[in-house]
Each structure stands twice: as C-alpha cells, then as structure tokens.
Scaffold this motif. Structure first.
Motif, PDB file in Angstrom:
ATOM      1  N   TYR A  16       0.858  -1.190   0.000  1.00 50.69           N
ATOM      2  CA  TYR A  16       0.000   0.000   0.000  1.00 50.69           C
ATOM      3  C   TYR A  16       0.890   1.234   0.000  1.00 50.69           C
ATOM      4  N   TRP A  17       0.464   2.270  -0.680  1.00 47.29           N
ATOM      5  CA  TRP A  17       1.128   3.558  -0.556  1.00 47.29           C
ATOM      6  C   TRP A  17       0.604   4.280   0.686  1.00 47.29           C
ATOM      7  N   SER A  18       1.512   4.925   1.394  1.00 45.69           N
ATOM      8  CA  SER A  18       1.118   5.663   2.599  1.00 45.69           C
ATOM      9  C   SER A  18       0.050   6.703   2.280  1.00 45.69           C
ATOM     10  N   THR A  19       0.140   7.263   1.091  1.00 45.07           N
ATOM     11  CA  THR A  19      -0.757   8.355   0.723  1.00 45.07           C
ATOM     12  C   THR A  19      -2.183   7.874   0.431  1.00 45.07           C
ATOM     13  N   ASP A  20      -2.350   6.546   0.270  1.00 41.03           N
ATOM     14  CA  ASP A  20      -3.683   6.009   0.011  1.00 41.03           C
ATOM     15  C   ASP A  20      -4.427   5.648   1.287  1.00 41.03           C
ATOM     16  N   LEU A  21      -3.755   5.800   2.426  1.00 42.69           N
ATOM     17  CA  LEU A  21      -4.348   5.376   3.693  1.00 42.69           C
ATOM     18  C   LEU A  21      -4.694   6.578   4.562  1.00 42.69           C
TER      19      LEU A  21
END
Ligand SMILES: [Zn+2]
Length: 134
Positions: free
Chosen positions: A15-20
């Motif tokens: 997962y990308w941090s920016t998607d969470l």
C-alpha cells in the motif's frame, strides 16, 4: 548486518502511505506497523521506456501480523528524483529484493546479469505505473 525481523522472501501486499487514512497502522488488521531497512526494485516510466533501479531504505512499514507493507510514497518519490530529474515521471515499486538469497560466490557480481538475476519478490498486488513524482 543484523538479521531482518521481516523476511524479504515473503510476498506481501503493498500500500502507498498516501492512500491510507492512517499510514501508521495496517489497513487490514490495524496492527501498529514497524519500519525496517529493505531493498526494493523501483520502476520508473520515462518518456522513452521503463527503467528499473534498486534502492535500499527504511521507508517500508511492515505489519507484524500479516503480509502487508506500507511504503512512504513521498520518500520513494524523492529517491526517484535522485535518479531522474523529471517530475512528470511515473513510478512504482515492483517488490522487495531478497538479497539474502544471493549465493556467497555471487555477492560481488553485478546484480541483474544473466547469471545473477535480481532476486525480486514481487508484491502480491503488483502495482501499476501510476504514481506521480511530485
Ligand atoms: Zn496487518
């Protein structure tokens, strides 16, 4: 080097941090994530083609409970800009490079040669080249 707590050989979901909403906890089980140094294969799409780079950093956050890793997108983006001064490049990370599997007699050889392929453990959700470098 000290043995890794999180084995490179386990295929993980990325997962990308920016998607969470909260990049400190696992999006699947809510466990607190831990960062650890690992090597990654970065793919960068330039105007001409797709290039790959191996980078090592501690910007991957691993779940102690399940096979999930959250990557700090901003930090990976900065690494891409270290190779490419092209802010319009698309990039992604294909997986973790399992350097532990390289035999002793090949450790001094260039990775990526025909007789010494990069031991890539691809993410289970192999990501598209969609990440914009900002
Ligand atoms: Zn988890």
């Amino acid at each position: 080097m000290a043995p890794k707590k999180y084995k490179s050989s386990i295929p993980r979901q990325m997962y990308w941090s920016t998607d969470l909403k909260n990049s400190k906890i696992c999006p699947k089980c809510n466990s607190l994530l831990e960062n650890e140094y690992h090597s990654y294969l970065l793919l960068v799409k330039t105007e001409k083609d797709v290039e790959s780079f191996m980078v090592g950093n501690d910007k991957g956050y691993f779940c102690p409970n399940c096979a999930v890793v959250v990557l700090d997108k901003d930090e990976f983006g900065k690494m891409v800009l270290g190779f490419h001064d092209v802010s319009s490049s698309k990039f992604t990370v294909a997986g973790i490079v399992d350097l532990d599997t390289i035999p002793e007699d090949k450790k001094n050889k260039l990775l990526g040669d025909d007789d010494n392929p990069i031991p890539l453990v691809s993410f289970t959700n192999y990501p598209n080249l969609s990440g914009d470098v900002n």
